[in-house]
Design a protein around this motif. Sequence first.
Motif, short mmCIF file in Angstrom:
data_model
loop_
_atom_site.label_atom_id
_atom_site.label_comp_id
_atom_site.label_asym_id
_atom_site.label_seq_id
_atom_site.Cartn_x
_atom_site.Cartn_y
_atom_site.Cartn_z
N GLY A 264 37.22 42.21 35.16
CA GLY A 264 37.97 43.51 34.89
C GLY A 264 39.28 43.27 36.17
N LEU A 265 38.53 43.37 37.24
CA LEU A 265 39.73 42.99 38.30
C LEU A 265 40.78 41.92 38.36
CD1 LEU A 265 41.06 43.55 41.03
CD2 LEU A 265 39.03 42.20 41.97
N ILE A 266 40.22 40.52 37.67
CA ILE A 266 40.82 39.42 37.38
C ILE A 266 41.84 39.97 36.16
CG2 ILE A 266 41.07 36.81 36.28
CD1 ILE A 266 37.95 36.85 37.68
N GLU A 267 41.44 40.53 35.25
CA GLU A 267 42.33 40.51 33.79
C GLU A 267 43.59 41.31 34.18
OE1 GLU A 267 39.62 43.09 31.28
OE2 GLU A 267 39.04 41.25 30.08
N SER A 268 43.59 42.44 35.19
CA SER A 268 44.85 43.31 36.09
C SER A 268 45.72 42.59 36.47
CB SER A 268 43.71 44.38 37.45
OG SER A 268 44.70 45.57 37.43
N ALA A 269 44.92 41.73 37.17
CA ALA A 269 45.84 40.86 38.70
C ALA A 269 46.62 40.15 37.16
CB ALA A 269 45.10 40.17 39.53
N ALA A 270 46.09 39.40 36.40
CA ALA A 270 47.01 38.77 35.00
C ALA A 270 48.17 39.80 34.88
CB ALA A 270 46.04 38.32 33.90
N GLU A 271 47.96 40.57 34.68
CA GLU A 271 48.89 41.78 33.99
C GLU A 271 49.78 42.14 34.85
OE1 GLU A 271 48.95 43.03 30.41
OE2 GLU A 271 47.22 41.62 30.22
N GLU A 272 49.35 41.79 36.24
CA GLU A 272 50.53 42.14 37.17
C GLU A 272 51.56 41.04 36.69
OE1 GLU A 272 48.73 43.03 40.90
OE2 GLU A 272 47.51 45.20 39.93
N TYR A 273 50.90 39.94 37.58
CA TYR A 273 51.32 39.02 36.77
C TYR A 273 52.31 38.45 35.61
CZ TYR A 273 48.91 36.37 41.55
OH TYR A 273 48.92 36.27 42.42
N ALA A 274 52.01 39.19 34.84
CA ALA A 274 52.54 39.10 33.56
C ALA A 274 54.05 39.70 33.58
CB ALA A 274 51.67 39.46 32.52
N HIS A 275 53.68 40.73 34.27
CA HIS A 275 54.83 41.59 34.02
C HIS A 275 56.17 41.52 35.62
CE1 HIS A 275 52.41 44.05 31.21
NE2 HIS A 275 53.40 44.26 30.82
#
Length: 276
Positions: A264-275
Amino acid sequence: MVSGKNLDPASSPSAFYGAKVRRLREEKGLSQSGLGELVFCSGAYLGQIEVAVRKPQADLSGRLDAALGTGGHFTRLYPMVARTRHAAHFARAAELEAQAETISQYAPTLVPGLLQTADYARAVIRTGQPFSSAAEVDDKVAARLGRVRDLNNPTTPQLWMILHEAVLRTPVGGGLVMANQLRHLTALAGTGKLLLQVMPFSAGAHAMAEGSVILMTFAEDPPVAYVESLHSGQLLDDPAIVARCQRSYNVARAVALSRTASLGLIESAAEEYAHE
Protein backbone atom coordinates in the motif's frame (compact mmCIF):
# COMPACT_ATOMS: atom_id res chain seq x y z
CA MET A 1 21.51 -28.52 -14.76
CA VAL A 2 23.17 -28.77 -18.17
CA SER A 3 24.84 -32.10 -18.87
CA GLY A 4 28.58 -31.90 -19.39
CA LYS A 5 28.14 -34.10 -22.48
CA ASN A 6 25.73 -31.57 -24.04
CA LEU A 7 27.72 -28.44 -23.18
CA ASP A 8 29.32 -26.65 -26.13
CA PRO A 9 32.93 -25.88 -25.09
CA ALA A 10 33.02 -23.01 -27.61
CA SER A 11 30.07 -21.21 -26.02
CA SER A 12 32.16 -19.38 -23.40
CA PRO A 13 35.55 -19.46 -21.64
CA SER A 14 33.84 -21.05 -18.63
CA ALA A 15 32.39 -23.79 -20.83
CA PHE A 16 35.79 -24.47 -22.40
CA TYR A 17 37.45 -24.57 -18.98
CA GLY A 18 34.80 -26.90 -17.59
CA ALA A 19 34.88 -29.24 -20.59
CA LYS A 20 38.66 -29.45 -20.29
CA VAL A 21 38.44 -30.35 -16.59
CA ARG A 22 35.89 -33.05 -17.34
CA ARG A 23 37.88 -34.58 -20.22
CA LEU A 24 41.16 -34.72 -18.32
CA ARG A 25 39.45 -36.01 -15.18
CA GLU A 26 37.83 -38.84 -17.10
CA GLU A 27 41.07 -39.66 -18.90
CA LYS A 28 42.65 -40.22 -15.49
CA GLY A 29 39.72 -42.34 -14.36
CA LEU A 30 38.76 -39.96 -11.58
CA SER A 31 35.27 -39.27 -10.31
CA GLN A 32 34.31 -35.69 -9.46
CA SER A 33 34.64 -36.57 -5.77
CA GLY A 34 37.98 -38.24 -6.39
CA LEU A 35 39.41 -35.18 -8.13
CA GLY A 36 37.81 -32.98 -5.47
CA GLU A 37 39.82 -34.76 -2.79
CA LEU A 38 43.03 -34.04 -4.71
CA VAL A 39 42.28 -30.33 -5.16
CA PHE A 40 40.59 -29.75 -1.79
CA CYS A 41 37.05 -28.97 -2.89
CA SER A 42 33.76 -30.84 -3.14
CA GLY A 43 32.85 -33.05 -6.07
CA ALA A 44 29.60 -31.10 -6.40
CA TYR A 45 31.54 -27.86 -6.88
CA LEU A 46 33.71 -29.47 -9.57
CA GLY A 47 30.57 -30.74 -11.26
CA GLN A 48 29.20 -27.21 -11.41
CA ILE A 49 32.49 -25.97 -12.89
CA GLU A 50 32.40 -28.70 -15.52
CA VAL A 51 28.99 -27.55 -16.78
CA ALA A 52 29.90 -23.83 -16.48
CA VAL A 53 27.37 -23.16 -13.72
CA ARG A 54 30.07 -21.96 -11.34
CA LYS A 55 33.42 -20.33 -12.01
CA PRO A 56 36.58 -21.66 -10.38
CA GLN A 57 38.12 -19.75 -7.52
CA ALA A 58 41.51 -18.22 -8.30
CA ASP A 59 43.66 -20.75 -6.44
CA LEU A 60 41.85 -23.82 -7.77
CA SER A 61 43.44 -23.59 -11.21
CA GLY A 62 46.91 -24.18 -9.82
CA ARG A 63 45.71 -27.21 -7.87
CA LEU A 64 44.01 -28.62 -10.97
CA ASP A 65 47.24 -28.17 -12.94
CA ALA A 66 49.13 -30.11 -10.27
CA ALA A 67 46.55 -32.90 -9.95
CA LEU A 68 46.00 -33.35 -13.69
CA GLY A 69 49.58 -32.65 -14.80
CA THR A 70 48.64 -29.91 -17.25
CA GLY A 71 51.76 -27.77 -16.93
CA GLY A 72 49.96 -24.57 -15.97
CA HIS A 73 47.17 -24.86 -18.57
CA PHE A 74 44.31 -24.01 -16.19
CA THR A 75 46.31 -21.21 -14.58
CA ARG A 76 46.69 -19.62 -18.02
CA LEU A 77 42.99 -20.09 -18.80
CA TYR A 78 41.79 -18.62 -15.53
CA PRO A 79 42.06 -14.88 -16.43
CA MET A 80 39.68 -15.39 -19.38
CA VAL A 81 37.21 -17.31 -17.21
CA ALA A 82 37.39 -14.73 -14.43
CA ARG A 83 36.40 -11.82 -16.66
CA THR A 84 33.05 -10.40 -15.67
CA ARG A 85 30.83 -7.42 -16.45
CA HIS A 86 30.21 -6.97 -12.75
CA ALA A 87 32.40 -5.02 -10.33
CA ALA A 88 35.24 -7.24 -9.13
CA HIS A 89 34.03 -7.22 -5.52
CA PHE A 90 30.54 -8.37 -6.58
CA ALA A 91 31.41 -10.91 -9.28
CA ARG A 92 31.47 -13.94 -6.99
CA ALA A 93 28.23 -12.90 -5.30
CA ALA A 94 26.54 -12.47 -8.70
CA GLU A 95 27.61 -15.99 -9.64
CA LEU A 96 26.15 -17.44 -6.45
CA GLU A 97 23.02 -15.33 -6.79
CA ALA A 98 22.22 -17.18 -10.02
CA GLN A 99 22.34 -20.53 -8.18
CA ALA A 100 20.49 -19.61 -4.98
CA GLU A 101 17.23 -21.22 -3.89
CA THR A 102 16.31 -18.22 -1.74
CA ILE A 103 17.61 -14.65 -1.67
CA SER A 104 16.84 -12.29 1.21
CA GLN A 105 18.04 -8.70 1.05
CA TYR A 106 17.85 -5.52 3.08
CA ALA A 107 18.19 -2.37 0.97
CA PRO A 108 18.70 0.92 2.88
CA THR A 109 18.84 3.49 0.06
CA LEU A 110 18.17 2.09 -3.44
CA VAL A 111 15.98 -0.52 -5.09
CA PRO A 112 18.04 -3.76 -5.24
CA GLY A 113 19.62 -4.52 -8.60
CA LEU A 114 17.54 -7.68 -9.02
CA LEU A 115 14.38 -5.56 -9.03
CA GLN A 116 15.50 -2.50 -10.99
CA THR A 117 13.96 -1.31 -14.24
CA ALA A 118 16.29 -0.30 -17.07
CA ASP A 119 15.59 3.44 -16.61
CA TYR A 120 16.13 3.28 -12.86
CA ALA A 121 19.37 1.30 -13.28
CA ARG A 122 20.62 3.76 -15.88
CA ALA A 123 19.91 6.73 -13.61
CA VAL A 124 21.71 5.08 -10.68
CA ILE A 125 24.76 4.19 -12.79
CA ARG A 126 25.00 7.56 -14.50
CA THR A 127 24.79 9.37 -11.18
CA GLY A 128 27.31 7.16 -9.44
CA GLN A 129 29.76 7.01 -12.36
CA PRO A 130 29.52 10.42 -14.07
CA PHE A 131 32.77 10.00 -16.03
CA SER A 132 31.70 6.76 -17.73
CA SER A 133 31.05 6.95 -21.48
CA ALA A 134 27.61 6.21 -22.90
CA ALA A 135 28.88 2.82 -24.09
CA GLU A 136 30.22 1.98 -20.63
CA VAL A 137 26.92 2.96 -19.04
CA ASP A 138 25.05 0.80 -21.55
CA ASP A 139 27.30 -2.15 -20.72
CA LYS A 140 26.81 -1.70 -16.98
CA VAL A 141 23.03 -1.42 -17.39
CA ALA A 142 23.01 -4.61 -19.48
CA ALA A 143 25.09 -6.41 -16.86
CA ARG A 144 22.72 -5.34 -14.09
CA LEU A 145 19.61 -6.30 -16.03
CA GLY A 146 21.27 -9.60 -16.82
CA ARG A 147 20.90 -10.47 -13.14
CA VAL A 148 17.13 -9.94 -13.22
CA ARG A 149 15.29 -13.22 -12.90
CA ASP A 150 11.98 -14.21 -14.49
CA LEU A 151 9.76 -14.53 -11.43
CA ASN A 152 7.29 -16.63 -13.42
CA ASN A 153 9.96 -19.29 -13.92
CA PRO A 154 9.58 -22.09 -11.34
CA THR A 155 13.38 -22.40 -11.03
CA THR A 156 13.78 -18.77 -9.98
CA PRO A 157 14.69 -18.36 -6.30
CA GLN A 158 12.19 -17.06 -3.81
CA LEU A 159 12.98 -13.43 -2.97
CA TRP A 160 12.36 -11.67 0.33
CA MET A 161 13.22 -7.98 0.17
CA ILE A 162 13.08 -5.41 2.95
CA LEU A 163 13.30 -1.88 1.57
CA HIS A 164 13.82 1.04 3.90
CA GLU A 165 11.25 3.78 3.33
CA ALA A 166 14.17 5.94 2.17
CA VAL A 167 14.27 3.79 -0.98
CA LEU A 168 10.75 4.98 -1.84
CA ARG A 169 11.40 8.61 -0.95
CA THR A 170 14.75 9.02 -2.75
CA PRO A 171 13.94 10.30 -6.26
CA VAL A 172 16.08 8.56 -8.88
CA GLY A 173 15.77 9.63 -12.50
CA GLY A 174 12.71 11.81 -11.98
CA GLY A 175 9.06 11.27 -11.16
CA LEU A 176 8.16 9.07 -14.14
CA VAL A 177 11.13 6.76 -13.62
CA MET A 178 10.29 6.42 -9.94
CA ALA A 179 6.59 5.82 -10.59
CA ASN A 180 7.38 3.10 -13.12
CA GLN A 181 9.98 1.53 -10.83
CA LEU A 182 7.63 1.38 -7.85
CA ARG A 183 4.81 0.00 -9.99
CA HIS A 184 7.27 -2.60 -11.25
CA LEU A 185 7.88 -3.65 -7.64
CA THR A 186 4.19 -4.15 -6.94
CA ALA A 187 3.78 -6.12 -10.18
CA LEU A 188 6.66 -8.41 -9.22
CA ALA A 189 5.14 -8.90 -5.78
CA GLY A 190 2.05 -10.26 -7.50
CA THR A 191 3.98 -13.21 -8.97
CA GLY A 192 4.10 -15.04 -5.64
CA LYS A 193 7.90 -15.34 -5.79
CA LEU A 194 8.68 -11.98 -4.17
CA LEU A 195 7.76 -10.92 -0.65
CA LEU A 196 8.25 -7.18 -0.14
CA GLN A 197 8.35 -5.35 3.16
CA VAL A 198 9.07 -1.71 3.89
CA MET A 199 11.00 -0.59 6.95
CA PRO A 200 9.24 2.69 7.82
CA PHE A 201 11.01 5.79 9.10
CA SER A 202 8.89 5.41 12.23
CA ALA A 203 10.76 2.20 13.12
CA GLY A 204 13.80 4.28 14.02
CA ALA A 205 16.95 2.29 14.74
CA HIS A 206 16.58 -1.40 13.93
CA ALA A 207 18.61 -4.58 13.60
CA MET A 208 19.81 -3.81 10.06
CA ALA A 209 20.32 -0.07 10.52
CA GLU A 210 24.11 -0.27 10.32
CA GLY A 211 24.41 -1.92 6.94
CA SER A 212 22.97 -3.82 4.00
CA VAL A 213 23.05 -7.54 3.38
CA ILE A 214 22.15 -10.21 0.84
CA LEU A 215 21.53 -13.67 2.29
CA MET A 216 21.52 -16.68 -0.04
CA THR A 217 20.64 -20.32 0.56
CA PHE A 218 21.30 -23.26 -1.78
CA ALA A 219 19.99 -26.77 -2.36
CA GLU A 220 23.21 -28.50 -1.28
CA ASP A 221 25.77 -25.87 -0.32
CA PRO A 222 25.81 -23.89 2.96
CA PRO A 223 24.27 -20.39 3.05
CA VAL A 224 26.33 -17.25 2.47
CA ALA A 225 25.94 -13.56 3.17
CA TYR A 226 27.17 -10.64 1.09
CA VAL A 227 27.71 -7.22 2.62
CA GLU A 228 28.60 -4.14 0.61
CA SER A 229 29.83 -0.60 1.05
CA LEU A 230 31.06 2.05 -1.39
CA HIS A 231 33.18 0.38 -4.12
CA SER A 232 33.75 -2.69 -1.97
CA GLY A 233 31.97 -5.78 -0.80
CA GLN A 234 32.62 -8.99 1.08
CA LEU A 235 31.23 -12.48 0.69
CA LEU A 236 30.84 -14.15 4.09
CA ASP A 237 30.69 -17.93 4.41
CA ASP A 238 31.67 -18.47 8.03
CA PRO A 239 28.63 -20.31 9.45
CA ALA A 240 28.60 -18.35 12.71
CA ILE A 241 28.74 -14.96 10.97
CA VAL A 242 26.12 -15.95 8.38
CA ALA A 243 23.85 -17.13 11.21
CA ARG A 244 24.27 -13.77 12.99
CA CYS A 245 23.37 -11.93 9.77
CA GLN A 246 20.28 -14.12 9.41
CA ARG A 247 19.21 -13.41 12.99
CA SER A 248 19.57 -9.67 12.44
CA TYR A 249 17.53 -9.97 9.26
CA ASN A 250 14.82 -11.92 11.07
CA VAL A 251 14.58 -9.27 13.76
CA ALA A 252 14.38 -6.52 11.12
CA ARG A 253 11.59 -8.16 9.17
CA ALA A 254 9.65 -8.65 12.39
CA VAL A 255 9.46 -4.86 12.90
CA ALA A 256 8.99 -3.91 9.22
CA LEU A 257 5.53 -3.22 7.83
CA SER A 258 3.39 -6.19 6.82
CA ARG A 259 3.28 -7.25 3.19
CA THR A 260 -0.13 -5.62 2.68
CA ALA A 261 0.82 -2.35 4.37
CA SER A 262 4.13 -2.30 2.49
CA LEU A 263 2.50 -2.69 -0.92
CA GLY A 264 0.00 0.00 0.00
CA LEU A 265 2.80 2.41 0.86
CA ILE A 266 4.69 1.59 -2.35
CA GLU A 267 1.55 2.11 -4.46
CA SER A 268 0.85 5.41 -2.72
CA ALA A 269 4.41 6.62 -3.35
CA ALA A 270 4.12 5.60 -7.03
CA GLU A 271 0.97 7.70 -7.41
CA GLU A 272 2.68 10.69 -5.82
CA TYR A 273 5.57 10.46 -8.27
CA ALA A 274 3.20 9.99 -11.21
CA HIS A 275 1.47 13.28 -10.43
CA GLU A 276 4.63 15.36 -10.00
